[in-house]
Design an enzyme around this catalytic site. Structure first.
Site, PDB file in Angstrom:
ATOM      1  N   GLY A  23      -0.846  14.364   5.615  1.00 46.68           N
ATOM      2  CA  GLY A  23      -2.242  13.728   5.543  1.00 46.68           C
ATOM      3  C   GLY A  23      -1.903  13.476   3.855  1.00 46.68           C
ATOM      4  O   GLY A  23      -2.243  14.230   2.993  1.00 46.68           O
ATOM      5  N   GLU A  46      12.830  12.881   6.435  1.00 42.47           N
ATOM      6  CA  GLU A  46      12.040  11.952   7.043  1.00 42.47           C
ATOM      7  C   GLU A  46      12.584  10.677   7.179  1.00 42.47           C
ATOM      8  O   GLU A  46      12.771  10.234   8.306  1.00 42.47           O
ATOM      9  CB  GLU A  46      10.732  11.945   6.366  1.00 42.47           C
ATOM     10  CG  GLU A  46       9.697  11.034   7.261  1.00 42.47           C
ATOM     11  CD  GLU A  46       8.346  10.763   6.504  1.00 42.47           C
ATOM     12  OE1 GLU A  46       7.391  10.998   7.216  1.00 42.47           O
ATOM     13  OE2 GLU A  46       8.246  10.035   5.556  1.00 42.47           O
TER      14      GLU A  46
HETATM   15  C1  FAD Z   1       1.011   3.945  12.862  1.00 45.90           C
HETATM   16  C2  FAD Z   1       1.246   4.585  11.364  1.00 45.90           C
HETATM   17  C3  FAD Z   1       1.305   5.793  11.205  1.00 45.90           C
HETATM   18  C4  FAD Z   1       1.327   6.361  10.097  1.00 45.90           C
HETATM   19  N1  FAD Z   1       1.526   7.643   9.895  1.00 45.90           N
HETATM   20  C5  FAD Z   1       1.349   8.390   8.650  1.00 45.90           C
HETATM   21  C6  FAD Z   1       1.084   9.646   8.633  1.00 45.90           C
HETATM   22  O1  FAD Z   1       1.225  10.426   9.316  1.00 45.90           O
HETATM   23  N2  FAD Z   1       0.771  10.150   7.118  1.00 45.90           N
HETATM   24  C7  FAD Z   1       0.687   9.400   6.300  1.00 45.90           C
HETATM   25  O2  FAD Z   1       0.458   9.931   5.292  1.00 45.90           O
HETATM   26  N3  FAD Z   1       0.493   8.071   6.239  1.00 45.90           N
HETATM   27  C8  FAD Z   1       1.199   7.414   7.460  1.00 45.90           C
HETATM   28  N4  FAD Z   1       1.222   5.952   7.444  1.00 45.90           N
HETATM   29  C9  FAD Z   1       0.952   5.295   6.387  1.00 45.90           C
HETATM   30  C10 FAD Z   1       2.067   4.622   5.864  1.00 45.90           C
HETATM   31  O3  FAD Z   1       3.149   5.488   5.350  1.00 45.90           O
HETATM   32  C11 FAD Z   1       1.702   3.439   5.133  1.00 45.90           C
HETATM   33  O4  FAD Z   1       0.942   2.438   6.030  1.00 45.90           O
HETATM   34  C12 FAD Z   1       2.748   2.629   4.412  1.00 45.90           C
HETATM   35  O5  FAD Z   1       3.213   3.536   3.418  1.00 45.90           O
HETATM   36  C13 FAD Z   1       2.182   1.437   3.748  1.00 45.90           C
HETATM   37  O6  FAD Z   1       1.121   1.773   3.006  1.00 45.90           O
HETATM   38  P1  FAD Z   1      -0.181   0.706   3.169  1.00 45.90           P
HETATM   39  O7  FAD Z   1      -0.418   0.743   4.591  1.00 45.90           O
HETATM   40  O8  FAD Z   1      -1.464   1.420   2.411  1.00 45.90           O
HETATM   41  O9  FAD Z   1       0.230  -0.447   2.446  1.00 45.90           O
HETATM   42  P2  FAD Z   1      -0.356  -1.022   1.150  1.00 45.90           P
HETATM   43  O10 FAD Z   1       0.233   0.239   0.021  1.00 45.90           O
HETATM   44  O11 FAD Z   1      -1.475  -1.366   1.040  1.00 45.90           O
HETATM   45  O12 FAD Z   1       0.692  -2.081   0.953  1.00 45.90           O
HETATM   46  C14 FAD Z   1       0.727  -3.329   1.538  1.00 45.90           C
HETATM   47  C15 FAD Z   1       1.782  -4.050   1.573  1.00 45.90           C
HETATM   48  O13 FAD Z   1       2.014  -4.607   0.162  1.00 45.90           O
HETATM   49  C16 FAD Z   1       3.447  -4.283  -0.363  1.00 45.90           C
HETATM   50  N5  FAD Z   1       3.377  -3.596  -1.445  1.00 45.90           N
HETATM   51  C17 FAD Z   1       2.375  -2.872  -2.218  1.00 45.90           C
HETATM   52  N6  FAD Z   1       2.622  -2.596  -3.495  1.00 45.90           N
HETATM   53  C18 FAD Z   1       3.643  -3.162  -3.651  1.00 45.90           C
HETATM   54  C19 FAD Z   1       4.543  -3.501  -4.740  1.00 45.90           C
HETATM   55  N7  FAD Z   1       4.288  -2.866  -5.977  1.00 45.90           N
HETATM   56  N8  FAD Z   1       5.640  -4.284  -4.824  1.00 45.90           N
HETATM   57  C20 FAD Z   1       5.984  -4.897  -3.735  1.00 45.90           C
HETATM   58  N9  FAD Z   1       5.212  -4.848  -2.404  1.00 45.90           N
HETATM   59  C21 FAD Z   1       4.189  -4.085  -2.432  1.00 45.90           C
HETATM   60  C22 FAD Z   1       3.852  -3.167   0.833  1.00 45.90           C
HETATM   61  O14 FAD Z   1       5.185  -3.022   0.986  1.00 45.90           O
HETATM   62  C23 FAD Z   1       3.210  -3.560   2.102  1.00 45.90           C
HETATM   63  O15 FAD Z   1       3.880  -4.367   2.603  1.00 45.90           O
HETATM   64  C24 FAD Z   1       1.160   5.594   8.953  1.00 45.90           C
HETATM   65  C25 FAD Z   1       1.037   3.920   9.069  1.00 45.90           C
HETATM   66  C26 FAD Z   1       1.008   3.539  10.311  1.00 45.90           C
HETATM   67  C27 FAD Z   1       0.740   1.884  10.504  1.00 45.90           C
END
Ligand code: FAD
Length: 385
Positions: free
Chosen positions: A121, A243
């Site tokens: 989490g 990971e």
């Molecule tokens: C199916 C699935 C399983 C997952 N499992 C887990 C889990 O078990 N535990 C957990 O904690 N998380 C989990 N995640 C979360 C995952 O790690 C995040 O979705 C991922 O790190 C991207 O974060 P976000 O979705 O909040 O995107 P955001 O942070 O909102 O970013 C959206 C887009 O903007 C880009 N972006 C954001 N900031 C910048 C920047 N400064 N410069 C350039 N580009 C930027 C990102 O690269 C991305 O493409 C999971 C996600 C999915 C979809």
């Protein structure tokens, strides 16, 4: 350990186990969005998910290279390791930073598979990739912490007994440094469910058992704090390399599956009186995908070798994850194209694997964040965020 003949028996054993879980099994689960309970039980029984737990705690005590080979073979066999891959590496935070008592209490059960620690989490709806701005709080109250907040994308939460949770214990403005003030807890979800912990599944484009988790006055015993209060961000970061390497290995396995499937179809499918694979327009993209996969595979092996030698592998683990996720996605695209219309038919499994492998350029870390890491930490460019 090098990935050569010494890993052949492990690879063969994984392949043989996976043969009992053919395409029909995964298709049915995909349709029902159901959890592969039997598959996970078989991997657990064979000891594969305990690969990285030291023998003193009942694990298999294998190297990172061996663990990567296990994950790669699962994917290359057409199966899906995502429903359980975190059981292999989430315990690393406990192993490296937990107390002797915590390790004695939990690791043997995790090694036997009786305790599932495969929920992680960290991500929250508002903070996203900016982990340091997470809002979930844990406030000390006697011999407990009281946790309030929300997590999103907490995968496998419904199929896990324990969750590794990152929460803020010191308000950001009072923390000693930018990265201080976050703490890691081992939450026993069996006790917490309906006692402040609510799990809601999120339906996604692939069968991934991911959820959102609501935490409302959830009480966590203070003895379940991992390491020192306020140092949790560092502990979580220390688990990221493992990971990244293991998920990169899964992507290599996916790429191998797509490339095999595409080459085999291109050899067999006859149109205009000859195999489609005789056309350079069909064979070159498959060859290009193969070259990309092999290059990525070298980086995965380099990262795993550095990891198990105890050396800094942050750059290599990130580059391995990036190259492997790009290689698997490129191979997936080529595989669909090679199959023409049949690439879209459920019974060929191509469209299912295509949906599954799409995740890895976004999670567990997205491409842009890897590029930022390399720009800042390897190339010395100014931090961009
Ligand atoms: C199916 C699935 C399983 C997952 N499992 C887990 C889990 O078990 N535990 C957990 O904690 N998380 C989990 N995640 C979360 C995952 O790690 C995040 O979705 C991922 O790190 C991207 O974060 P976000 O979705 O909040 O995107 P955001 O942070 O909102 O970013 C959206 C887009 O903007 C880009 N972006 C954001 N900031 C910048 C920047 N400064 N410069 C350039 N580009 C930027 C990102 O690269 C991305 O493409 C999971 C996600 C999915 C979809």
């Amino acid at each position: 350990m090098t990935d050569a003949a010494d890993l052949a028996p492990i690879r063969e054993a994984v392949r043989s186990l996976c043969a009992d879980f053919p395409g029909e099994y995964w298709r049915r689960l995909d349709r029902e969005r159901a959890y592969p309970t039997e598959f996970v039980a078989a991997l657990t029984k064979a000891g594969f998910l305990a690969a990285l737990i030291p023998e003193q705690y009942g694990g298999s005590g294998l190297t990172m290279t061996a663990a990567a080979a296990i994950m790669e073979e699962i994917q290359a066999s057409g199966c899906n390791g995502a429903p359980c891959h975190a059981q292999m590496y989430t315990m690393g935070t406990l192993l490296r930073h937990g107390s002797a008592a915590q390790k004695e209490r939990y690791l043997p059960g995790i090694a036997r598979g009786e305790l599932r620690l495969q929920a992680f989490g960290v991500t929250e709806p508002t903070s996203g990739t900016d982990t340091l701005s997470l809002r979930t709080t844990a406030v000390r109250d006697g011999d407990h912490y009281v946790v309030n907040g929300q997590k999103i994308w907490t995968s496998r939460a419904e199929h896990s007994d324990l969750m590794l949770l990152l929460a803020r214990t010191t308000p950001r403005e009072q923390a000693k440094s930018r990265t201080a003030g976050l703490s890691v807890f081992l939450v026993d979800m069996r006790q917490a469910r309906n006692n402040g912990l609510t799990i809601r599944p999120i339906r996604t484009m692939m069968n991934h058992a991911t959820t959102e988790v609501f935490l409302e006055n959830m009480r966590v015993p203070a003895e379940n704090l991992i390491g020192n209060e306020g140092e949790g961000f560092r502990y979580i970061l220390s688990g990221m390399n493992a990971e990244r390497i293991l998920i990169a290995a899964e992507c290599i396995g996916d790429a191998k599956w797509f490339i095999d499937k595409a080459a085999s179809y291109a050899r067999d499918r006859v149109v205009f009186g000859r195999p489609i694979g005789q056309n350079q327009g069909v064979q070159f993209p498959i060859a290009r995908a193969y070259i990309g996969m092999r290059a990525a595979e070298l980086m995965v092996r380099e990262a795993a070798a550095l990891y198990e030698a105890g050396k800094d592998c942050g750059a290599e683990a990130n580059m391995a994850k990036h190259l492997a996720a790009e290689a698997s996605w490129a191979a997936a695209d080529v595989c669909v194209q090679t199959h023409g219309g049949f690439g879209f038919a459920e019974e060929f499994d191509v469209e299912r694997k295509f949906r599954e492998t799409r995740l890895y350029t976004v999670a567990p870390i997205s491409t842009n964040l890897i590029l930022s890491y390399i720009a800042e930490h390897v190339l010395g460019l100014p931090r961009s965020y």
